[in-house]
Design a protein around this motif. Structure first.
Motif, PDB file in Angstrom:
ATOM      1  N   LEU A 428       0.824  -1.218   0.000  1.00  0.00           N
ATOM      2  CA  LEU A 428       0.000   0.000   0.000  1.00  0.00           C
ATOM      3  C   LEU A 428       0.857   1.266   0.000  1.00  0.00           C
ATOM      4  N   ILE A 429       2.060   1.189   0.582  1.00  0.00           N
ATOM      5  CA  ILE A 429       2.935   2.374   0.653  1.00  0.00           C
ATOM      6  C   ILE A 429       3.350   2.831  -0.748  1.00  0.00           C
ATOM      7  N   PRO A 430       3.953   1.944  -1.591  1.00  0.00           N
ATOM      8  CA  PRO A 430       4.263   2.400  -2.962  1.00  0.00           C
ATOM      9  C   PRO A 430       3.012   2.734  -3.770  1.00  0.00           C
ATOM     10  N   PHE A 431       1.908   1.980  -3.545  1.00  0.00           N
ATOM     11  CA  PHE A 431       0.678   2.250  -4.308  1.00  0.00           C
ATOM     12  C   PHE A 431       0.145   3.652  -3.996  1.00  0.00           C
ATOM     13  N   ALA A 432       0.105   4.004  -2.713  1.00  0.00           N
ATOM     14  CA  ALA A 432      -0.366   5.347  -2.323  1.00  0.00           C
ATOM     15  C   ALA A 432       0.552   6.428  -2.882  1.00  0.00           C
ATOM     16  N   THR A 433       1.862   6.155  -2.870  1.00  0.00           N
ATOM     17  CA  THR A 433       2.835   7.123  -3.416  1.00  0.00           C
ATOM     18  C   THR A 433       2.595   7.340  -4.902  1.00  0.00           C
ATOM     19  N   ILE A 434       2.404   6.237  -5.647  1.00  0.00           N
ATOM     20  CA  ILE A 434       2.167   6.331  -7.097  1.00  0.00           C
ATOM     21  C   ILE A 434       0.878   7.104  -7.384  1.00  0.00           C
ATOM     22  N   MET A 435      -0.203   6.742  -6.681  1.00  0.00           N
ATOM     23  CA  MET A 435      -1.495   7.391  -6.916  1.00  0.00           C
ATOM     24  C   MET A 435      -1.437   8.886  -6.603  1.00  0.00           C
ATOM     25  N   LEU A 436      -0.840   9.217  -5.450  1.00  0.00           N
ATOM     26  CA  LEU A 436      -0.752  10.629  -5.042  1.00  0.00           C
ATOM     27  C   LEU A 436       0.123  11.418  -6.014  1.00  0.00           C
ATOM     28  N   TYR A 437       1.243  10.827  -6.408  1.00  0.00           N
ATOM     29  CA  TYR A 437       2.177  11.543  -7.281  1.00  0.00           C
ATOM     30  C   TYR A 437       1.585  11.763  -8.674  1.00  0.00           C
ATOM     31  N   SER A 568      -5.409  21.716   1.422  1.00  0.00           N
ATOM     32  CA  SER A 568      -5.803  20.305   1.490  1.00  0.00           C
ATOM     33  C   SER A 568      -4.682  19.465   2.104  1.00  0.00           C
ATOM     34  N   PRO A 569      -4.993  18.630   3.110  1.00  0.00           N
ATOM     35  CA  PRO A 569      -3.960  17.766   3.707  1.00  0.00           C
ATOM     36  C   PRO A 569      -3.325  16.822   2.689  1.00  0.00           C
ATOM     37  N   VAL A 570      -4.154  16.326   1.738  1.00  0.00           N
ATOM     38  CA  VAL A 570      -3.638  15.396   0.721  1.00  0.00           C
ATOM     39  C   VAL A 570      -2.593  16.085  -0.146  1.00  0.00           C
ATOM     40  N   TRP A 571      -2.923  17.290  -0.639  1.00  0.00           N
ATOM     41  CA  TRP A 571      -1.991  17.989  -1.518  1.00  0.00           C
ATOM     42  C   TRP A 571      -0.796  18.542  -0.747  1.00  0.00           C
ATOM     43  N   VAL A 573       0.733  16.743   1.484  1.00  0.00           N
ATOM     44  CA  VAL A 573       1.637  15.580   1.425  1.00  0.00           C
ATOM     45  C   VAL A 573       2.349  15.546   0.070  1.00  0.00           C
ATOM     46  N   PHE A 574       1.589  15.796  -1.001  1.00  0.00           N
ATOM     47  CA  PHE A 574       2.177  15.851  -2.349  1.00  0.00           C
ATOM     48  C   PHE A 574       3.244  16.947  -2.417  1.00  0.00           C
ATOM     49  N   SER A 575       2.948  18.095  -1.817  1.00  0.00           N
ATOM     50  CA  SER A 575       3.898  19.213  -1.793  1.00  0.00           C
ATOM     51  C   SER A 575       5.188  18.822  -1.077  1.00  0.00           C
ATOM     52  N   VAL A 576       5.056  18.070   0.032  1.00  0.00           N
ATOM     53  CA  VAL A 576       6.240  17.623   0.788  1.00  0.00           C
ATOM     54  C   VAL A 576       7.066  16.650  -0.060  1.00  0.00           C
ATOM     55  N   ILE A 577       6.386  15.725  -0.770  1.00  0.00           N
ATOM     56  CA  ILE A 577       7.091  14.777  -1.655  1.00  0.00           C
ATOM     57  C   ILE A 577       7.882  15.545  -2.713  1.00  0.00           C
ATOM     58  N   LYS A 578       7.259  16.566  -3.300  1.00  0.00           N
ATOM     59  CA  LYS A 578       7.930  17.367  -4.334  1.00  0.00           C
ATOM     60  C   LYS A 578       9.163  18.081  -3.768  1.00  0.00           C
ATOM     61  N   ARG A 579       9.029  18.573  -2.521  1.00  0.00           N
ATOM     62  CA  ARG A 579      10.147  19.303  -1.914  1.00  0.00           C
ATOM     63  C   ARG A 579      11.299  18.377  -1.542  1.00  0.00           C
ATOM     64  N   LEU A 580      10.963  17.160  -1.099  1.00  0.00           N
ATOM     65  CA  LEU A 580      11.996  16.235  -0.611  1.00  0.00           C
ATOM     66  C   LEU A 580      12.721  15.489  -1.727  1.00  0.00           C
ATOM     67  N   THR A 581      12.096  15.377  -2.892  1.00  0.00           N
ATOM     68  CA  THR A 581      12.746  14.658  -3.995  1.00  0.00           C
ATOM     69  C   THR A 581      13.487  15.652  -4.896  1.00  0.00           C
ATOM     70  N   THR A 600       7.501  29.521  -9.516  1.00  0.00           N
ATOM     71  CA  THR A 600       6.127  29.888  -9.871  1.00  0.00           C
ATOM     72  C   THR A 600       5.202  29.382  -8.764  1.00  0.00           C
ATOM     73  N   ARG A 601       4.420  30.291  -8.192  1.00  0.00           N
ATOM     74  CA  ARG A 601       3.493  29.884  -7.130  1.00  0.00           C
ATOM     75  C   ARG A 601       2.227  29.313  -7.773  1.00  0.00           C
ATOM     76  N   VAL A 602       1.855  28.091  -7.338  1.00  0.00           N
ATOM     77  CA  VAL A 602       0.681  27.422  -7.892  1.00  0.00           C
ATOM     78  C   VAL A 602      -0.245  27.034  -6.739  1.00  0.00           C
ATOM     79  N   GLU A 603      -1.522  27.392  -6.865  1.00  0.00           N
ATOM     80  CA  GLU A 603      -2.500  27.025  -5.843  1.00  0.00           C
ATOM     81  C   GLU A 603      -3.309  25.822  -6.326  1.00  0.00           C
ATOM     82  N   ILE A 604      -3.300  24.763  -5.489  1.00  0.00           N
ATOM     83  CA  ILE A 604      -4.094  23.579  -5.861  1.00  0.00           C
ATOM     84  C   ILE A 604      -4.947  23.141  -4.672  1.00  0.00           C
TER      85      ILE A 604
END
Length: 604
Positions: A428-437, A568-571, A573-581, A600-604
């Motif tokens: 579920l960990i890689p699956f959630a990562t793939i889906m979120l990304y 959004s809490p979900v996005w 998490v996505f923002s943190v993934i983008k910053r850490l990679t 570029t500042r993007v609001e999602i």
């Protein structure tokens, strides 16, 4: 290397890189099965028959024959099946379904990959309990010993394994020959175990034992774990050497399982079948065999780790996974890679699994669910491909194999409450990562401001003609020249940064696994050129080298950085993934002193 040497060398190399997992299954398979069912002679023959036909149907037929007939430039694996199937589909809904199947398949492989080293190393270390004086060793000490081996294995990954990989093949040759000889020695005492090759005994066992017999399939599948490596590693070694090596491996496994069955018939109270059989046959050779078995499990684990790196790298290249930092551990073999985050995640998960389950027999309760899930998904995709290609006879055979996969998968549901849920949690960990990304990237792209190409070129021509230009060449990284990202218009039009020579560089992933090309397309405008790099999704790309070969000597490289603002809490998490990679430019190792990131500042 001469033509005569080539087949043998190919087989030996395959033994070291492909067959470690399935080759170490005899350490624990029959031991675990006879925890579920009584070791009567009829049961032993029935179980052996199930093992023989599992190896024939799920490894020989599904992987060595059917799956390995489907490849792209010699490459195999879940992503390759998706790439073959995609062009044959007629609707977007089917494409979405296949994409989801691929995501699930990749995730299950990663979840399964964690359990492989845990069960194989721990079960080999448990063999030391038969050494005189070690009989009462506490299980905690065995777990610590297995953990030290696992930590050492994962710690050397960054340094690369090519120097020791040469020894893997010869060691596995010795391992399989040992399995075969020990099996033959045992069979000679109870020769009628050979009747197990008759499928009648497998069917008889299932019909006589009903539901209990059906659930035994959840442990029988352990004999085929690692079978998927034949297809996944096809690109590294080629189809022919792997299939030739499988003939040898299949014979060795068959003889050993039959030999273990013969030993159980003679010694029905046996607890650790393989190790007790070897100890009984040649006590003076037991310690060398134990060391050999630990080496074999380390080799199996190494193949799994390398496989995980390859899967994640394919995921990065096909843009379904974040751009984790990738290091290249070999100056000669570009395919040898190291992904630190994946390495330490796997180690942490392996150690956790060892301490959670404590014994290899308990670990078997979690093992098999992910394997049968992967095999079933492979079967579905293969059947679909054969059908759409008009190979109806092959598609029917593939469908029958898929139904067998489904039977094993259904039997493995029994394992979920007994620890099998960990296999699903790990997947579920890689699956959630793939889906979120993937969803996050699509949403991010939709929310960004783009300027249509015609509007941009109209404005660029005017600005280029009237603005003072900086000497030299500037590169701008861009996905598609039809839609110009905001960071480029911001740089050129708002900040008035225009170079004499401006080049849009597009980096395009191709549908086939291999090949890299870089070429100039038609100029977009005076002072604005367009350079495209195309690469196969298995390639390790040297962008700087491609630019040099094209005669490009840039002064600076501009690229966009998204600053994501979201409630959004979900996005988040996505923002943190983008910053850490790592950013795109860091992943492709572009020269850091020339890089200029434009936010570029993007609001999602």
């Amino acid at each position: 290397m001469t033509e005569k040497e080539s087949p043998i060398k190919g087989i030996i190399k395959s033994l070291g890189l492909v067959f470690g997992d399935i080759g170490t299954s005899p350490i624990y398979t029959l031991t675990v099965i006879f925890l579920l069912t009584k070791p009567t002679e009829a049961h032993v023959i029935g179980v052996l028959s199930l093992i023989v036909w599992t190896l024939i149907i799920l490894v020989t037929a599904e992987y060595a024959w059917l799956a390995m007939s489907l490849s792209k430039k010699g490459e195999g694996g879940t992503i390759v099946l998706k790439e073959i199937l995609f062009p044959l589909l007629k609707s977007g809904r089917q494409a979405t379904f296949v994409t989801m199947l691929t995501f699930v398949g990749i995730s299950l492989l990663i979840g399964d990959g964690v359990i492989t080293p845990a069960i194989s190393i721990l079960s080999a270390v448990e063999g030391s309990l038969l050494i005189p004086g070690f009989e009462n060793t506490p299980q905690t000490f065995l777990i610590i010993g297995a953990s030290i081996i696992a930590i050492a294995l994962f710690a050397v990954q960054k340094k690369g394994t090519e120097k020791i990989a040469g020894a893997f093949g010869p060691l596995m040759v010795i391992w399989f020959l040992t399995l075969a000889f020990s099996g033959v020695a045992s069979i000679l005492r109870v020769p009628h175990v050979l009747t197990a090759v008759n499928p009648y005994y497998a069917m008889s066992f299932l019909s006589e034992n009903g539901v209990a017999g059906f659930f035994v399939l959840s442990e029988v599948i352990l004999c085929a774990t690692g079978g998927e490596a034949l297809y996944a590693d096809m690109g590294h070694l080629g189809r022919r050497p792997i299939i030739r090596a499988w003939y040898f491996v299949f014979a060795a496994l068959l003889l050993n399982y039959l030999g273990q069955g013969a030993y159980i018939i003679k010694h029905p109270g046996v607890k650790n079948v393989l190790f007790e059989m070897i100890f009984h046959q040649a006590q003076f050779l037991y310690i060398p065999f134990l060391i050999l078995s630990i080496a074999a499990t380390v080799i199996a684990s190494q193949a799994m780790i390398s496989g995980m790196f390859s899967i994640v790298y394919q995921g990065i290249q096909t843009r379904i996974m974040p751009m984790f930092k990738v290091d290249y551990t070999s100056s000669e073999l570009r395919a040898q890679i190291y992904i630190g985050l994946v390495n330490w995640f796997l180690l942490a998960a392996v150690l956790f699994i060892m301490y959670e389950f404590r014994e290899s027999s308990n670990l078997a309760a979690a093992y098999g669910l992910a394997v049968t899930g992967t095999m079933t998904l492979t079967g579905i995709m293969m059947t679909w491909i054969f059908y759409l290609r008009g190979k109806f006879a092959t598609s029917i055979i593939s469908l029958i194999v898929t139904f067998v996969d489904l039977a094993y998968l259904t039997a493995n549901f029994y394992k979920i409450p007994h620890g099998g849920y960990w296999s699903l949690i790990l997947a579920l960990i890689p699956f959630a990562t793939i889906m979120l990304y993937t969803k996050g990237q699509r949403r991010l792209y939709r929310m960004m401001k783009f300027m249509p190409s015609d509007d941009f070129l109209h404005k660029f021509n005017r600005v280029y003609a009237t603005t003072g230009k900086i000497k030299g060449t500037a590169l701008f990284l861009i996905r598609d020249t039809k839609q110009i990202p905001f960071y480029i218009t911001q740089t050129m039009f708002y900040n008035s940064i225009i170079y004499e020579d401006n080049i849009f560089v597009s980096i395009i992933k191709r549908d086939d696994p291999f090949g890299v090309t870089g070429f100039f397309k038609e100029d977009l405008a005076p002072g604005l050129r367009n350079f495209e790099i195309q690469f196969g999704y298995m390639e390790v790309v040297e962008i700087e080298e491609i630019l040099r070969e094209a005669g490009i000597e840039e002064k600076t490289i501009f690229y966009g950085i998204e600053d994501i603002a979201t409630g959004s809490p979900v996005w988040k998490v996505f923002s943190v993934i983008k910053r850490l990679t790592p950013a795109f430019v860091q992943f492709y190792k572009l020269p850091s002193h020339k890089l200029h990131g434009v936010i570029t500042r993007v609001e999602i």
